[in-house]
Design an enzyme around this catalytic site. Structure first.
Site, short mmCIF file in Angstrom:
data_model
loop_
_atom_site.label_atom_id
_atom_site.label_comp_id
_atom_site.label_asym_id
_atom_site.label_seq_id
_atom_site.Cartn_x
_atom_site.Cartn_y
_atom_site.Cartn_z
N GLU A 1 13.54 -3.67 -4.50
CA GLU A 1 12.83 -3.91 -5.75
C GLU A 1 13.73 -3.59 -6.94
OE1 GLU A 1 9.57 -1.23 -6.20
OE2 GLU A 1 8.53 -2.50 -7.64
N GLY B 1 0.82 -1.20 0.00
CA GLY B 1 0.00 0.00 0.00
C GLY B 1 0.86 1.25 0.00
N GLU C 1 9.99 8.63 -16.71
CA GLU C 1 10.35 10.04 -16.51
C GLU C 1 11.06 10.22 -15.17
OE1 GLU C 1 7.42 8.91 -17.68
OE2 GLU C 1 7.78 9.61 -19.74
N SER D 1 -1.54 -4.32 -6.16
CA SER D 1 -1.52 -5.55 -6.95
C SER D 1 -1.92 -6.73 -6.08
CB SER D 1 -0.11 -5.82 -7.49
OG SER D 1 0.35 -4.72 -8.19
#
Lengths: 387, 391
Positions: free
Chosen positions: A240, A123, A371, A157
């Site tokens: 990650e 979250g 970006e 997810s």
């Protein structure tokens, strides 16, 4: 330079391949059909039973204690075979708890991750806090030995398939935005948590909105100090981003694209006979080769016990855009069949390539948009002035 | 598993970097544009003293017996300084044609001079109609009196005006594009009938057209087996291509460094232009290009040293990547400099011009993508059966 692994490592690779052959559910191998929690859970539990689920964790917490070389071999083989990525418990919250959790927290959460008994979701993002994550507004207000949490998360997810959630919440609305955030974990079955699926452009719904209404979270579920969550949250994202196996995860798509170029009829011959198609296909192979070599560079730094060099910041950016160039070429090869979508046109649509192409748009958005990645490279790697 | 450099290789890199910084500058490169030779013979001798001209040749021929992963450490630094001295075209390329194709006598006679800088060789292999195809040889070598008579024209020959000897490919059998029947001859530049006509090139390095009119080559002028020159040329060009890719990576990284440095200095709208996101993203793309090009170049050098099956494909992959990347980075570097980048007075255009010349040296990106396709077997023969779509 020497790309060979040791004999012991190669023997390990054989062992890994044999295990995957025997245990990876068919649905992941083909990439077809509707994947559910059950499929993932089956795979995770089989890995857990073998003691291989938490490949990168230290042994004392139930990890494998594998060398980095073995971790790399395992990850490459799993990616090439089409295995689903590990649960976020294994990849993100576990290592974070090992680093920042109290003994009690480790004892409560880690064993259930190791046994694949609890699956986790994340979250972080909110409707008004995407790239600007520190602008998040989910409120957690202390009330005795609980926090009362109100607000909304988005892009969660697998929220529907998860038992637990880790999340960032604002615990001080008056402080500078990074300094008023705390890090929490809680059960997805907590009263007051509701989820609503988000239908994606592929018609699938892996993402959810997660609503918190007066959700009571025990104080002992806070990881790290109050208002110290930003550091922990960013550290978690670092887990990650160390992605040395990026090239392997795109190999399957490139192999399929190559097969499509060979079998798709094109002006009386095949697509691959067209020089423009052939040039683009070769370029994609060359780019994936380069990405694999970049991965070897990062892996070598890790094996030497060094911090990966600045070049490791481009794995995600380059890989995601390369994947989109692959899906683009596939669409051009499909030509008129590129407008097909789902049943009953699956075979003509190369078993879902148009959906893969639509789905590939997400890759340059999630985990830090392209970006944002370019901002990071220009400011932190090249040292350009902040504006 | 090790895809990094040894301490020795780091030291080679450092000494090459120090040497180039100490001995050269873009001011020197600028001045050499007007020089007859286009590079410094004096510096060439000092480069030779470092052992770098013989880096990849065995000690028995005067070299130091290093590999291509070592050589790229040197070539990258030469590229960073845009050195015009012909390390690649003479030592690595022509030297390798002798090393790979020559007999023992020829190697012993020629290579020590290559390594110590006293003998300048050049290779005359490309012809206009064949573009980058080394098998496309229309120049003929006709047997005569135990030797050969050569006729034809060779293009874009490096330093032909000052080379001591020229290695020339000529067709001794077969027709224009056959890979069999190409032979290599070694001739003195002063041989009667061999004419050197200088051409003007974008980066002002000296290139020339060589025409051959009934040039007599004696029996000992044949380098390697009769009609077996093509494989030697391909292998020698592959080795030189890896060094060229390293040079290109060094040069593109320097172009990026200069562009970023300028973006800190140049102020518009009251702030350094480097603080504008449009330029930051351009610079980030340049960085990605440099690091990806570097990765593919490292892989190619390693593949050559390890004699991997995919070495030839890896070289083509690296050249395709480096060609595109160097052009893109050097063009963006001009753009980031704005108006001053368009002037001859500023140095940044030297990188673009080197990129243009490097792009077409040993095959451009499109040529190498096609070669990669062949080497990898990506496009099997047109006779393949229709394969139905499968999962």
């Amino acid at each position: 330079m020497d790309l060979n692994f040791t004999r012991e490592e190669e023997a390990f690779r054989d062992e890994v391949r044999a295990f995957i052959d025997e245990n990876l559910p068919e649905i992941f191998r083909t990439g077809q059909g509707r994947q559910t929690r059950e499929h993932r859970e089956t795979w995770y539990k089989r890995l857990a039973a073998k003691g291989w689920l938490c490949a990168s964790w230290p042994k004392e917490y139930g990890g494998t204690g594998w060398s980095l070389a073995k971790q790399y071999i395992f990850k490459s083989e799993a990616s090439i075979a089409g295995a689903p990525p590990n649960d976020m418990g294994v990849t993100m919250i576990g290592p974070t708890l090992i680093e920042f959790g109290t003994d009690a927290q480790k004892k409560r959460y880690l064993p259930k991750i190791v046994a694949a008994e609890e699956l986790w979701c994340q979250g972080y993002s909110e409707p008004n806090a995407g790239s600007d994550l520190a602008g998040l507004q989910l409120r957690a207000v202390q009330d005795g030995d609980h926090y009362v949490v109100n607000g909304q998360k988005i892009w969660t997810s697998y929220a529907n398939e998860s038992d637990m959630i880790f999340f960032l919440a604002r615990t001080d609305a008056t402080a500078k935005k990074q300094e008023g955030i705390s890090f929490f974990v809680t059960s997805m079955r907590s009263p007051g948590i509701e989820i609503r699926p988000i239908r994606q452009i592929t018609d699938e719904a892996h993402f959810f909105e997660t609503f918190f209404t007066d959700v009571r979270v025990p104080v002992e579920n806070r990881i790290g100090p109050e208002n110290g969550g930003w550091t922990i949250g960013k550290r978690l994202l670092a887990h990650e981003r160390v992605a040395t196996g990026a090239a392997e995860s795109y190999q399957k798509s490139l192999d399929k694209l190559t097969a499509m170029a060979r079998r798709t009829r094109w002006n009386g011959g095949y697509a691959i006979d067209d020089p423009a198609v052939r040039q683009r296909l070769a370029q994609l192979h060359i780019e994936l080769d380069a990405l694999r070599a970049l991965g070897y560079r990062t892996l070598t730094s890790l094996l030497r016990g060094e911090m990966p060099g600045p070049e490791s910041s481009i794995h995600k950016l380059y890989g995601s855009e390369l994947f989109q160039r692959m899906t683009d070429l596939g669409m051009d090869i499909l030509g008129p069949a590129g407008q097909l979508w789902s049943e009953p046109s699956m075979e003509e649509a190369e078993w879902g390539w148009p959906k893969l192409a639509a789905g590939s748009r997400a890759y340059t958005i999630f985990s830090g948009t392209s970006e944002i990645q370019r901002n990071i490279i220009s400011e932190r790697v090249l040292g350009m002035p902040r504006g | 598993m090790n895809f990094g450099f040894t301490e020795d290789q780091d030291m080679i890199r450092k000494s090459a970097r120090d040497f180039v910084q100490r001995e050269s500058s873009l001011e020197r490169v600028r001045a050499l544009r007007e020089d007859d030779r286009g590079w410094s013979l004096d510096l060439w001798r000092r480069i030779a003293e470092q052992g770098w001209l013989g880096a990849v040749f065995p000690e028995e021929y005067g070299g130091i017996g290093l590999g291509y992963v070592d050589l790229i450490c040197i070539a990258e630094e030469f590229g960073r300084g845009l050195m015009p001295e012909p390390l690649i075209t003479s030592a690595v390329l022509a030297g390798n044609v002798v090393y790979l194709g020559g007999n023992e006598e020829q190697k012993s006679a020629l290579l020590p001079g290559v390594c110590d800088g006293s003998l300048l060789l050049t290779l005359a292999a490309y012809e206009l109609p064949g573009r980058f195809d080394l098998a496309h040889v229309e120049t003929t070598g006709r047997p005569s009196n135990g030797g050969y008579i050569l006729n034809g024209a060779k293009h874009f020959v490096a330093d032909a005006g000052v080379a001591d000897k020229v290695l020339i490919s000529a067709r001794t059998s077969g027709s224009a594009a056959d890979s069999d029947g190409v032979s290599v001859f070694v001739l003195d530049r002063e041989t009667p009938g061999l004419t050197v006509t200088p051409i003007s090139t974008v980066d002002r390095r000296r290139r020339a057209t060589i025409t051959l009119e009934n040039v007599v080559a004696g029996p000992d002028a044949l380098l390697g087996g009769l009609g077996e020159g093509y494989g030697v040329l391909e292998d020698a060009v592959d080795r030189a291509t890896v060094a060229l890719c390293a040079e290109m990576v060094g040069a593109m990284e320097e172009a990026l460094r200069r562009a970023v440095e300028y973006s800190h200095q140049r102020v518009q709208f009251g702030r350094p232009i480097g603080s504008f996101q449009a330029l930051k993203h351009k610079a980030a793309n340049m960085y990605v290009n440099v690091e990806m090009a570097r990765s593919s170049m490292y892989y190619a050098a390693m593949a050559l040293d390890e004699a991997r099956d995919d070495a030839r494909a890896a070289v083509s992959a690296a050249k395709a990547f480096c060609s595109d990347a160097f052009l893109a980075v050097s063009k963006d570097a001009i753009q980031m400099h704005g108006g001053i980048g368009y002037t001859d007075e500023h140095d940044i255009h030297f990188f673009y011009k080197r990129a243009v010349a490097s792009n077409v040296m040993f095959g451009d990106a499109a040529y190498h993508r096609e070669r990669y396709t062949r080497e990898k077997g990506l496009a099997p023969a047109a006779s393949r059966a229709y394969e139905p779509a499968s999962r």
